[in-house]
Scaffold this motif. Structure first.
Motif, PDB file in Angstrom:
ATOM      1  N   ALA A 160      13.121 -18.471  -7.801  1.00  0.00           N
ATOM      2  CA  ALA A 160      13.706 -19.327  -6.559  1.00  0.00           C
ATOM      3  C   ALA A 160      13.959 -20.822  -6.156  1.00  0.00           C
ATOM      4  N   VAL A 161      15.253 -21.111  -6.358  1.00  0.00           N
ATOM      5  CA  VAL A 161      15.741 -22.328  -5.742  1.00  0.00           C
ATOM      6  C   VAL A 161      16.469 -22.788  -4.647  1.00  0.00           C
ATOM      7  N   LEU A 162      15.904 -24.229  -4.260  1.00  0.00           N
ATOM      8  CA  LEU A 162      16.411 -25.118  -2.693  1.00  0.00           C
ATOM      9  C   LEU A 162      18.167 -25.011  -3.253  1.00  0.00           C
ATOM     10  N   ASP A 204      20.574 -26.948  -0.261  1.00  0.00           N
ATOM     11  CA  ASP A 204      20.887 -27.397   0.834  1.00  0.00           C
ATOM     12  C   ASP A 204      19.441 -26.722   2.115  1.00  0.00           C
ATOM     13  N   GLN A 205      18.073 -26.656   1.392  1.00  0.00           N
ATOM     14  CA  GLN A 205      16.911 -26.575   2.014  1.00  0.00           C
ATOM     15  C   GLN A 205      17.258 -24.937   2.526  1.00  0.00           C
ATOM     16  N   GLN A 206      17.245 -24.596   1.240  1.00  0.00           N
ATOM     17  CA  GLN A 206      17.773 -22.614   1.968  1.00  0.00           C
ATOM     18  C   GLN A 206      16.508 -21.762   0.528  1.00  0.00           C
ATOM     19  N   ARG A 207      15.531 -21.436   0.522  1.00  0.00           N
ATOM     20  CA  ARG A 207      15.352 -21.064  -0.471  1.00  0.00           C
ATOM     21  C   ARG A 207      15.815 -19.893  -0.622  1.00  0.00           C
TER      22      ARG A 207
END
Length: 699
Positions: free
Chosen positions: A639-641, A643-646
């Motif tokens: 999991a990476v973010l 723009d605040q999206q997972r």
């Protein structure tokens, strides 16, 4: 050699075609006496206003048929003091010229002057000129009545009468002496030269055809100018011992009281300098008017004036061209030319005139004579003629025995029984080859029939022998073949053949000289020619290979950026693929390619056969990546973010970014930060079989 002789004077050619008008006496003489032609104020020392009637006598040829004939107008002599139109030697002039076809008019003119005044003498000459012009105008106006040809008027005078004729011919109105306007004791202005005696012919000047000057003179030879008007032919006779009218330049009667005059020798030199046709006959030892005591001088005048005048009356001589030699018994055509307005007569000695037209005559010459002659005479509407003579040397035909020969395979040996009299022999072998030899050997380069000519020539003519020979060379078969696609092109190089049979190895035959053949199948074929003529034949064969030109075609299977290209071309031996990206060229039947990006690509396939013939096909492929999430598989991952999206990232799987319209906009995860705000798909292919697709918004 061309030999044409035109007579200098017609009587040198003894033509019997026409009477010798103007040369021989042919007619009788008729006189029309005392015809008044005008009236003018005479010389009058008292100045009385009286007119003198002026007359002429006209002598005409009896029996002449011309409606208008050449006319001699004669002015008598007498020093402008005495004389009349019946001058003593007139009968001799009349009896010579009139029977030969001329009219002869003898005229009055006004006499008298003050013998102590040179100016009065000049006025006397001028009055004579005025009266001559009045007489000429009268004759011109009444030309139909008196049968006068106004284009052929000759002026003749004796002494003073020649003064009048010369000044009429060569003195213009602006050259009129000042004394004619008036002198002390003779105040009357004599008027213009064409204004006296009558008003006939609208007072026009009559230009003579020629002037016969018998011991006359002029007041000034500069009056003879280099103009057409003054270029009047002149024939002059003058005694070298004349002490009345000078032979050269002197005073009349050797008296200085009178103005000096210029005699015949000086006039002759002036005309020579100007290039005017003239003739001068000095009478050696003769004095003035010598014919009065010695009529033989008239014979001299007749001898020279006859051809002098005739040259101006006759037409141009006809022309005849042709060789000056011919064989005895030969028929020869001679080109001719003449003025078609004239009447032509042809005379032949030692030959027969076979035909005649406006361009040629045909003569058959005598079998035995050694010389022949052709006389052409052309006569005009004045009944004058001129003639031309062609003399021809005649001799025997060249002696030869014709043509004999032997031959073998196109080589001919020719023979002829040529005699010593032959000056030249010429062979023509009928194949554009020739020679000047006697017994030639000639090799023909082709078979067939040929006309052989042998021309034998001697000093007189030629004779030709002809023979038809047949050259029997066997054919030599040969050809050169080239192919292109299904076509066979043949260059027929066979020699000495006139028939050809072609076999193409596929069951087809042809008989054309230069054939063209199309095959239905590829393969190796044996091409054969049979070349023949009337005597024999020859055969030659050659293998050829027909290799059809390719017909290029291919198919394309597209799975997003994965494309499979499959060759479906016909008759192709070598392939060249160009996929539309990069510089690499491929040559396999099937290509599996991963294209670098979405978009339109032009795929090209060039197919060649073994002969180098080619065909090309191009196809445009449009590549895009699907944005349909119903076919995507989302698996677990790191999991990476963004723009605040997972977002779940599968390790070691390539990642690309695609816009919602299917266009690739990035090729690795980090490219997200370079994207413009919008909605994108992150696509990862896992193990080459499944796709992980996630929707990500870039703010």
């Amino acid at each position: 050699m061309v030999f044409v002789m035109a007579c200098m004077v017609p009587w040198l050619a003894q033509s019997q075609c026409f009477p010798k008008q103007y040369i021989d006496p042919l007619y009788g003489v008729s006189q029309n006496a005392a015809i008044q032609y005008g009236a003018a104020d005479p010389y009058d020392i008292l100045g009385l206003s009286i007119n003198q009637n002026l007359f002429l006598d006209l002598y005409t040829p009896v029996g002449d048929t011309l409606s208008h004939r050449p006319t001699i107008v004669f002015a008598f002599g007498g020093g402008f003091i005495i004389g009349s139109r019946n001058q003593p030697d007139l009968p001799r002039l009349r009896d010579y010229y009139v029977p030969r076809g001329y009219n002869l008019a003898t005229i009055d003119y006004r006499l008298g002057f003050n013998v102590t005044s040179g100016g009065s003498a000049l006025r006397a000459v001028y009055r004579g000129v005025q009266d001559m012009r009045a007489a000429l105008r009268f004759l011109a106006e009444n030309c139909d009545q008196y049968a006068i040809d106004t284009n052929h008027i000759v002026l003749m005078g004796s002494s003073a009468g020649s003064f009048i004729g010369l000044h009429h011919a060569y003195m213009d109105e602006n050259e009129r002496p000042a004394e004619t306007y008036g002198i002390p004791g003779e105040n009357q202005d004599l008027g213009c030269a064409d204004c006296s005696g009558n008003n006939s012919y609208n007072n026009q000047y009559i230009r003579p055809m020629a002037v016969i000057n018998r011991w006359g003179a002029m007041g000034d030879t500069n009056w003879i100018e280099p103009t057409l008007r003054d270029s009047i032919p002149l024939i002059s006779f003058h005694g070298t011992n004349d002490n009345v009218v000078p032979f050269g330049t002197e005073y009349p009667f050797s008296i200085p009281l009178f103005p000096p005059v210029y005699g015949s020798s000086v006039i002759h030199q002036r005309l020579e300098n100007l290039g005017v046709h003239n003739q001068f006959i000095p009478l050696q030892g003769a004095g003035h008017e010598p014919e009065l005591l010695q009529p033989r001088w008239d014979d001299t005048i007749f001898k020279y004036t006859t051809p002098f005048l005739y040259d101006m009356l006759k037409p141009d001589a006809p022309e005849i061209t042709g060789t000056a030699t011919a064989c005895q018994g030969d028929t020869v055509e001679y080109p001719i030319s003449y003025d078609l307005s004239t009447e032509l007569c042809v005379e032949v000695s030692e030959g027969i005139l076979l035909s005649q037209d406006s361009n040629s005559i045909q003569i058959r010459w005598s079998d035995t004579a050694s010389t022949g002659e052709i006389i052409l005479a052309a006569r005009n509407d004045l009944l004058a003629y001129d003639s031309t003579v062609l003399s021809v040397s005649l001799g025997p035909l060249p002696q030869g025995g014709g043509i004999t020969y032997t031959s073998e395979d196109g080589l001919f040996l020719f023979f002829s029984n040529i005699q010593d009299s032959i000056s030249h022999s010429a062979w023509n072998f009928g194949d554009n080859d020739s020679c000047g030899c006697i017994n030639p050997a000639h090799q023909y380069q082709d078979t067939g029939r040929y006309e052989v000519n042998l021309t034998l020539t001697n000093d007189y003519c030629s004779i030709q022998y002809d023979s038809i020979i047949v050259s029997n060379l066997c054919p030599v078969a040969s050809f050169n073949a080239t192919t292109a696609d299904s076509s066979l092109f043949i260059q027929n190089q066979s020699q000495f053949a006139d028939q050809w049979i072609w076999s193409y190895g596929d069951g087809s035959i042809d008989s054309t000289q230069v054939p063209l053949h199309t095959y239905q199948d590829e393969g190796d074929y044996l091409v054969q020619i049979i070349a023949s003529n009337d005597f024999c034949n020859d055969t030659i064969s050659q293998w050829i290979t027909i290799d059809f030109c390719p017909i290029t075609d291919f198919t394309a299977s597209i799975n997003e950026l994965e494309v499979t290209l499959q060759n479906t071309s016909l008759y192709a031996d070598v392939l060249f693929w160009s996929p539309g990206f990069g510089d690499e060229v491929f040559g396999s039947e099937t290509l599996d390619l991963t294209f670098p990006d979405t978009g339109i690509y032009t795929v090209q396939l060039i197919a060649y056969n073994s002969q180098g013939c080619s065909d090309t096909m191009q196809q445009n492929l449009q590549l895009a990546i699907t944005t349909d999430l119903s076919h995507s598989i989302t698996t677990e991952g790191r999991a990476v973010l963004l723009d605040q999206q997972r977002v779940l990232i599968q390790e070691n799987a390539p990642a690309i970014w695609v816009s919602i319209d299917g266009k690739k906009v990035g090729s690795k995860l980090e490219d997200f930060y370079q994207l413009s705000p919008g909605i994108y798909l992150l696509i990862q292919k896992i193990n080459g079989t499944s796709i992980n697709t996630q929707r990500v918004v870039k703010f």
